[in-house]
Design an enzyme around this catalytic site. Structure first.
Site, PDB file in Angstrom:
ATOM      1  N   VAL A 178     -15.383  -4.102  14.354  1.00  0.00           N
ATOM      2  CA  VAL A 178     -14.812  -4.677  13.128  1.00  0.00           C
ATOM      3  C   VAL A 178     -15.654  -4.227  11.946  1.00  0.00           C
ATOM      4  O   VAL A 178     -16.847  -4.516  11.879  1.00  0.00           O
ATOM      5  CB  VAL A 178     -14.789  -6.222  13.193  1.00  0.00           C
ATOM      6  CG1 VAL A 178     -13.849  -6.782  12.151  1.00  0.00           C
ATOM      7  CG2 VAL A 178     -14.392  -6.693  14.575  1.00  0.00           C
ATOM      8  N   THR A 189      -6.207  -7.862   8.011  1.00  0.00           N
ATOM      9  CA  THR A 189      -7.602  -7.686   7.603  1.00  0.00           C
ATOM     10  C   THR A 189      -8.573  -7.797   8.775  1.00  0.00           C
ATOM     11  O   THR A 189      -9.779  -7.672   8.595  1.00  0.00           O
ATOM     12  CB  THR A 189      -7.987  -8.709   6.509  1.00  0.00           C
ATOM     13  OG1 THR A 189      -7.484  -9.984   6.906  1.00  0.00           O
ATOM     14  CG2 THR A 189      -7.409  -8.328   5.175  1.00  0.00           C
ATOM     15  N   GLY A 190      -8.058  -8.073   9.961  1.00  0.00           N
ATOM     16  CA  GLY A 190      -8.911  -8.054  11.144  1.00  0.00           C
ATOM     17  C   GLY A 190      -9.264  -9.425  11.692  1.00  0.00           C
ATOM     18  O   GLY A 190     -10.262  -9.561  12.403  1.00  0.00           O
ATOM     19  N   LYS A 191      -8.445 -10.433  11.413  1.00  0.00           N
ATOM     20  CA  LYS A 191      -8.758 -11.793  11.894  1.00  0.00           C
ATOM     21  C   LYS A 191      -8.679 -11.854  13.421  1.00  0.00           C
ATOM     22  O   LYS A 191      -9.583 -12.371  14.083  1.00  0.00           O
ATOM     23  CB  LYS A 191      -7.787 -12.809  11.271  1.00  0.00           C
ATOM     24  CG  LYS A 191      -7.907 -12.860   9.757  1.00  0.00           C
ATOM     25  CD  LYS A 191      -7.015 -13.898   9.150  1.00  0.00           C
ATOM     26  CE  LYS A 191      -5.548 -13.571   9.279  1.00  0.00           C
ATOM     27  NZ  LYS A 191      -5.146 -12.369   8.540  1.00  0.00           N
ATOM     28  N   THR A 192      -7.601 -11.299  13.958  1.00  0.00           N
ATOM     29  CA  THR A 192      -7.458 -11.302  15.419  1.00  0.00           C
ATOM     30  C   THR A 192      -8.591 -10.497  16.056  1.00  0.00           C
ATOM     31  O   THR A 192      -9.176 -10.908  17.062  1.00  0.00           O
ATOM     32  CB  THR A 192      -6.098 -10.690  15.812  1.00  0.00           C
ATOM     33  OG1 THR A 192      -5.091 -11.266  14.996  1.00  0.00           O
ATOM     34  CG2 THR A 192      -5.777 -10.913  17.255  1.00  0.00           C
ATOM     35  N   HIS A 247       5.587  15.961 -19.072  1.00  0.00           N
ATOM     36  CA  HIS A 247       5.340  14.506 -19.072  1.00  0.00           C
ATOM     37  C   HIS A 247       4.051  14.182 -18.291  1.00  0.00           C
ATOM     38  O   HIS A 247       3.156  13.511 -18.806  1.00  0.00           O
ATOM     39  CB  HIS A 247       6.553  13.798 -18.441  1.00  0.00           C
ATOM     40  CG  HIS A 247       6.437  12.319 -18.314  1.00  0.00           C
ATOM     41  ND1 HIS A 247       7.183  11.438 -19.069  1.00  0.00           N
ATOM     42  CD2 HIS A 247       5.646  11.542 -17.511  1.00  0.00           C
ATOM     43  CE1 HIS A 247       6.867  10.200 -18.737  1.00  0.00           C
ATOM     44  NE2 HIS A 247       5.930  10.236 -17.783  1.00  0.00           N
ATOM     45  N   GLU A 248       3.972  14.716 -17.095  1.00  0.00           N
ATOM     46  CA  GLU A 248       2.796  14.416 -16.258  1.00  0.00           C
ATOM     47  C   GLU A 248       1.525  15.029 -16.834  1.00  0.00           C
ATOM     48  O   GLU A 248       0.450  14.420 -16.801  1.00  0.00           O
ATOM     49  CB  GLU A 248       3.004  14.901 -14.812  1.00  0.00           C
ATOM     50  CG  GLU A 248       4.162  14.270 -14.057  1.00  0.00           C
ATOM     51  CD  GLU A 248       4.140  12.750 -14.045  1.00  0.00           C
ATOM     52  OE1 GLU A 248       3.053  12.152 -14.166  1.00  0.00           O
ATOM     53  OE2 GLU A 248       5.221  12.148 -13.939  1.00  0.00           O
ATOM     54  N   HIS A 297       0.087  12.740 -19.440  1.00  0.00           N
ATOM     55  CA  HIS A 297      -0.780  11.690 -18.884  1.00  0.00           C
ATOM     56  C   HIS A 297      -2.159  12.263 -18.554  1.00  0.00           C
ATOM     57  O   HIS A 297      -3.192  11.665 -18.864  1.00  0.00           O
ATOM     58  CB  HIS A 297      -0.190  11.144 -17.568  1.00  0.00           C
ATOM     59  CG  HIS A 297       1.041  10.295 -17.723  1.00  0.00           C
ATOM     60  ND1 HIS A 297       1.095   9.208 -18.546  1.00  0.00           N
ATOM     61  CD2 HIS A 297       2.262  10.369 -17.115  1.00  0.00           C
ATOM     62  CE1 HIS A 297       2.300   8.637 -18.445  1.00  0.00           C
ATOM     63  NE2 HIS A 297       3.038   9.340 -17.572  1.00  0.00           N
ATOM     64  N   ASP A 299       6.018   3.523 -17.437  1.00  0.00           N
ATOM     65  CA  ASP A 299       4.782   3.677 -18.228  1.00  0.00           C
ATOM     66  C   ASP A 299       4.705   2.570 -19.276  1.00  0.00           C
ATOM     67  O   ASP A 299       3.656   1.957 -19.473  1.00  0.00           O
ATOM     68  CB  ASP A 299       4.765   5.025 -18.952  1.00  0.00           C
ATOM     69  CG  ASP A 299       4.716   6.206 -17.987  1.00  0.00           C
ATOM     70  OD1 ASP A 299       4.253   5.998 -16.855  1.00  0.00           O
ATOM     71  OD2 ASP A 299       5.145   7.313 -18.360  1.00  0.00           O
TER      72      ASP A 299
HETATM   73  N1  LIG Z   1     -11.951  -4.729   9.503  1.00  0.00           N
HETATM   74  C1  LIG Z   1     -11.359  -3.955  10.393  1.00  0.00           C
HETATM   75  N2  LIG Z   1     -12.075  -3.054  11.067  1.00  0.00           N
HETATM   76  C2  LIG Z   1     -11.468  -2.247  11.969  1.00  0.00           C
HETATM   77  N3  LIG Z   1     -10.161  -2.306  12.256  1.00  0.00           N
HETATM   78  C3  LIG Z   1      -9.402  -3.179  11.601  1.00  0.00           C
HETATM   79  C4  LIG Z   1      -9.954  -4.062  10.650  1.00  0.00           C
HETATM   80  N4  LIG Z   1      -8.982  -4.818  10.161  1.00  0.00           N
HETATM   81  C5  LIG Z   1      -7.863  -4.469  10.800  1.00  0.00           C
HETATM   82  N5  LIG Z   1      -8.101  -3.478  11.656  1.00  0.00           N
HETATM   83  C6  LIG Z   1      -7.108  -2.796  12.520  1.00  0.00           C
HETATM   84  O1  LIG Z   1      -5.856  -3.370  12.249  1.00  0.00           O
HETATM   85  C7  LIG Z   1      -5.333  -3.988  13.410  1.00  0.00           C
HETATM   86  C8  LIG Z   1      -4.661  -5.275  13.050  1.00  0.00           C
HETATM   87  O2  LIG Z   1      -5.597  -6.202  12.651  1.00  0.00           O
HETATM   88  P1  LIG Z   1      -5.542  -7.733  13.058  1.00  0.00           P
HETATM   89  O3  LIG Z   1      -4.412  -8.000  13.958  1.00  0.00           O
HETATM   90  O4  LIG Z   1      -6.876  -8.149  13.526  1.00  0.00           O
HETATM   91  O5  LIG Z   1      -5.213  -8.357  11.670  1.00  0.00           O
HETATM   92  P2  LIG Z   1      -4.927  -9.873  11.353  1.00  0.00           P
HETATM   93  O6  LIG Z   1      -5.764 -10.206  10.183  1.00  0.00           O
HETATM   94  O7  LIG Z   1      -5.064 -10.700  12.548  1.00  0.00           O
HETATM   95  O8  LIG Z   1      -3.420  -9.752  10.898  1.00  0.00           O
HETATM   96  P3  LIG Z   1      -2.327 -10.917  10.891  1.00  0.00           P
HETATM   97  O9  LIG Z   1      -2.756 -11.906   9.895  1.00  0.00           O
HETATM   98  O10 LIG Z   1      -1.115 -10.166  10.474  1.00  0.00           O
HETATM   99  O11 LIG Z   1      -2.298 -11.425  12.294  1.00  0.00           O
HETATM  100  C9  LIG Z   1      -6.501  -4.187  14.323  1.00  0.00           C
HETATM  101  O12 LIG Z   1      -6.113  -4.142  15.660  1.00  0.00           O
HETATM  102  C10 LIG Z   1      -7.396  -3.029  13.978  1.00  0.00           C
HETATM  103  O13 LIG Z   1      -7.021  -1.899  14.707  1.00  0.00           O
HETATM  104 ZN   LIG Z   2       4.839   8.733 -16.817  1.00  0.00          ZN
END
Ligand SMILES: Nc1ncnc2c1ncn2[C@@H]1O[C@H](COP(=O)(O)OP(=O)(O)OP(=O)(O)O)[C@@H](O)[C@H]1O
Ligand SMILES: [Zn+2]
Length: 715
Positions: free
Chosen positions: A283, A325-328, A541-542, A545, A619
């Site tokens: 993680v 974000t990686g909670k699981t 245009h681009e 910018h 824009d």
């Molecule tokens: N911080 C991290 N570092 C490495 N891999 C990550 C990280 N965050 C997410 N991932 C990748 O994204 C996948 C999905 O993340 P995960 O299921 O943990 O998210 P979550 O926060 O539990 O999402 P949800 O809220 O949708 O359940 C993980 O299996 C991993 O491969």
């Molecule tokens: Zn533009």
């Protein structure tokens, strides 16, 4: 009616009535011999025995229908070949196995295979042409003479002639429709047919046609019956398959399956998932969250250490953060680090329409976990089980489920070794009872990674694929503000796929940039045909910018400019912040507005006021939003002072118009600054637009080369 059968040919009932007459008084008209007599039948016919072609020839197709009694066959043969029936048993050097074969046939079937006899070689030599014609017809009209009342030792044989056995014997050689024909009670058919013909007074000349029609009708009906049987069989099969699916569906029904599970005590939903291979090492970019969870790992590894000191660890930990974000992953890492079983359950699994199902699943989960402590229970999407207890028709039993969860959490002692980790994207939706101390009393925030975290995550996933040494993960990280870990993983994966599709051996920055743009702005639209005029307008245009960004001190550095259509855009310039911006200065906000204005200013300067396009609307949206926030939120307007104006609709008309005026002034000034820069750098503007028309996409270095007036290397 008799039917004749040969053992080697298909059986068809044959009209034989005129056969006798025909043999008595053969027609004098010559009917040609069927040319397709089989080789087999020719074998015994020696060429020297060919008879002159004027000899009367017979063809069975000329014969009508009638009944032929068994005695009549002998009479028929006797008439045709005087003395044959007496002499057939006399052995001669001409027939050897033929005779024995016939007697075998006679013994087995109880009747004489008269046509086989007729085809025997000695007869051929005596009556070649006549027999040849008969036999040639037999090839096409093989017949079956049923020998009823033939008194010999073959009582068993007669039994064999019972319908089913006869069918079994003929099964291999008779076509299916003929079998049906044979199985019918032919006697009654014929009787009724003859009766019909008599009662209807059908003239003799039409009788044959009548019979043919009758037979055709019968065969058609037979075919129809066959078809109906087939479709019946098919329907039965379909019904059977549907029944199987039905049974499977019923078993899958949560109500039934849970009843089954609870009675057996085995619930597949509570099987532990061993996650020994996932550790904190996996993680990335969420260092604070990892540190907070480290103490939970220690507790799971060595609960006694904590009990000795009398300290209490939280029973439940709530991981809060945006999706992906990686909670699981973190929860798994906790179990993996401590080397304990990991029980995964998703909140939606408990959300059932049926009474008691959700609650009983929770009971099962906790029972199983307690029996295997120390362990980690992870409940994903906790809000769907632990949301505020509102009765709703969609979730009639959610209250019961939450109550069960609360009861279970209260039901075990803090140091029992079971840690419950819940995850949610909406902590505010959770029932208050769940987040009070003693339940989910520890909250760990898992935020979107910052630029350093993104770089780490990108490096981690890049190491799993083949990538070129020139790849700089930090540049991609800088351009992916707000990406979650899961999105970054997806970015790297998409780049690898793109490289594979393009036949490259390694992933380069090009593929990473490509997949980043694809995720941010949608896929490229290479197939759209854009005419030269529109391409030129987009290029100017681009470049407008890009020129403003390049020559404005507080603007973000340019990353890329392109006129490749992507998603809803015809082209874009991407800018890269050096770092994640926690704060932005007034000068930076004004620079952002100026860059936004650059596109429209360029159109106006190059093509004239009458030829400005609709392409600048987003824009202006962007610039207006910045100006509005500067005035109403950030206290950056001298006239309106350091005051926030949240709900502009409720303000006095004077204040509203003052705000509007301030926003307008900011936008107008921004437009003028942009105009000034583009007029000053008209030459560079033109060069850049032309380079874009030639190369379609230019990166930061290439843009710099063009703006410094140097020549680009030909790609
Ligand atoms: N911080 C991290 N570092 C490495 N891999 C990550 C990280 N965050 C997410 N991932 C990748 O994204 C996948 C999905 O993340 P995960 O299921 O943990 O998210 P979550 O926060 O539990 O999402 P949800 O809220 O949708 O359940 C993980 O299996 C991993 O491969
Ligand atoms: Zn533009």
């Amino acid at each position: 009616m008799f039917s004749l059968s040969t053992t080697v040919q298909p059986q068809v009932t044959v009209p034989l009535s005129h056969l006798i007459n025909a043999f008595h008084s053969p027609k004098n008209t010559f009917i040609s011999v069927n040319a397709s007599v089989s080789q087999n039948q020719h074998r015994d016919v020696a060429p020297e025995h060919e008879v002159p072609s004027n000899e009367p020839a017979l063809n069975l197709r000329d014969l009508g229908l009638s009944e032929l009694k068994i005695g009549q066959i002998h009479q028929l043969v006797e008439n045709l070949l005087p003395g044959f029936c007496k002499s057939k048993n006399v052995s001669s050097h001409w027939h050897t196995s033929h005779v024995s074969a016939q007697s075998f046939f006679e013994n087995k079937y109880g009747y004489l295979d008269i046509f086989s006899t007729l085809r025997s070689s000695c007869l051929y030599r005596q009556h070649p042409k006549t027999l040849q014609n008969i036999c040639s017809d037999l090839q096409y009209w093989p017949v079956f003479i049923q020998c009823r009342g033939f008194k010999t030792l073959k009582s068993r044989t007669r039994r064999l002639q019972s319908t089913s056995e006869r069918l079994a014997e003929t099964q291999n050689i008779a076509p299916s429709f003929v079998k049906g024909f044979l199985l019918r009670d032919r006697g009654s058919d014929v009787e009724s047919l003859d009766k019909l013909m008599k009662t209807k007074n059908i003239p003799e000349a039409h009788q044959d046609a009548f019979k043919t029609g009758f037979a055709e009708g019968f065969l058609k009906a037979q075919a129809l019956t066959q078809k109906t049987n087939d479709s019946l069989r098919r329907t039965r099969l379909i019904l059977f398959v549907l029944l199987l699916f039905g049974i499977y569906g019923l078993l899958k029904n949560p109500f039934l399956s849970v009843r089954f599970r609870t009675t057996t005590g085995l619930d597949s939903a509570v099987d532990p998932v061993q996650m020994k291979n996932v550790t904190f090492e996996h993680v990335k970019g969420v260092e604070e969250a990892k540190q907070e969870l480290q103490e939970v790992v220690e507790f799971l590894k060595n609960p006694q250490k904590f009990t000795v000191l009398g300290g209490k660890l939280p029973k439940g930990i709530l991981l809060v953060g945006p999706p992906g974000t990686g909670k699981t992953l973190l929860a798994r890492a906790v179990a993996g680090e401590a080397d304990v079983p990991f029980y995964y359950a998703s909140g939606s699994e408990f959300d059932e329409m049926f009474v008691g199902v959700g609650a009983s699943r929770i009971r099962n989960l906790f029972r199983e976990a307690k029996a295997n402590s120390p362990c980690v229970i992870f409940i994903d999407e906790l809000d769907s089980v632990g949301g505020k207890r509102i009765e709703s028709p969609m979730h009639p039993y959610s209250r019961q489920t939450i109550n069960q969860l609360l009861a279970e959490m209260d039901g075990f002692k803090p140091n029992e070794g079971v840690i419950i980790i819940g995850a949610t994207n909406f902590p505010e939706a959770l029932d208050n009872a769940l987040i009070r101390p003693g339940r989910f009393d520890m909250q760990v925030t898992v935020p979107r990674p910052d630029v350093r975290g993104r770089t780490e995550i990108l490096k981690w996933y890049l190491n799993k694929i083949k990538f070129d040494q020139s790849v700089d993960p930090e540049i991609i990280a800088r351009g992916t503000v707000g990406f979650s870990g899961a999105e970054l993983e997806n970015l790297v994966n998409q780049a690898a796929l793109k490289a594979a599709v393009d036949g490259k051996e390694m992933v380069t920055m090009k593929e990473l940039e490509f997949s980043k743009d694809k995720i941010l702005m949608g896929p490229e639209r290479r197939s759209v045909e854009i005419d030269n005029k529109n391409k030129t307008i987009t290029a100017y245009h681009e470049s407008g910018h890009a020129i403003i960004a390049y020559y404005t001190k507080d603007a973000m550095p340019i990353n890329k400019a392109t006129i490749m259509p992507r998603g809803p855009t015809l082209g874009h310039v991407s800018l890269l912040p050096e770092n994640d911006r926690w704060n932005e200065t007034r000068a930076q906000l004004l620079a952002q507005m100026d860059v936004s204005m650059g596109g429209r200013v360029a159109e106006e300067l190059i093509f004239g006021t009458d030829h400005i396009t609709t392409g600048a609307s987003s824009d202006f949206d962007n610039a207006t939003k910045i100006a509005k926030r500067m005035v109403t939120k950030f206290g950056m307007s001298e006239k309106l002072g350091v005051m926030t104006y949240s709900d502009t609709g409720k303000l006095s008309p004077e204040t509203q118009s003052a705000i509007e005026q301030e926003i307008r002034i900011l936008l107008r000034d921004s437009y003028e600054r942009a105009k000034h820069i583009l007029k000053t750098h008209a030459k560079e503007h033109k060069n850049l637009a032309e380079a874009l028309l030639t190369y379609e996409t230019l990166d930061a270095k290439e843009i710099q080369i063009v703006l410094e007036g140097k020549k680009l290397e030909v790609r």
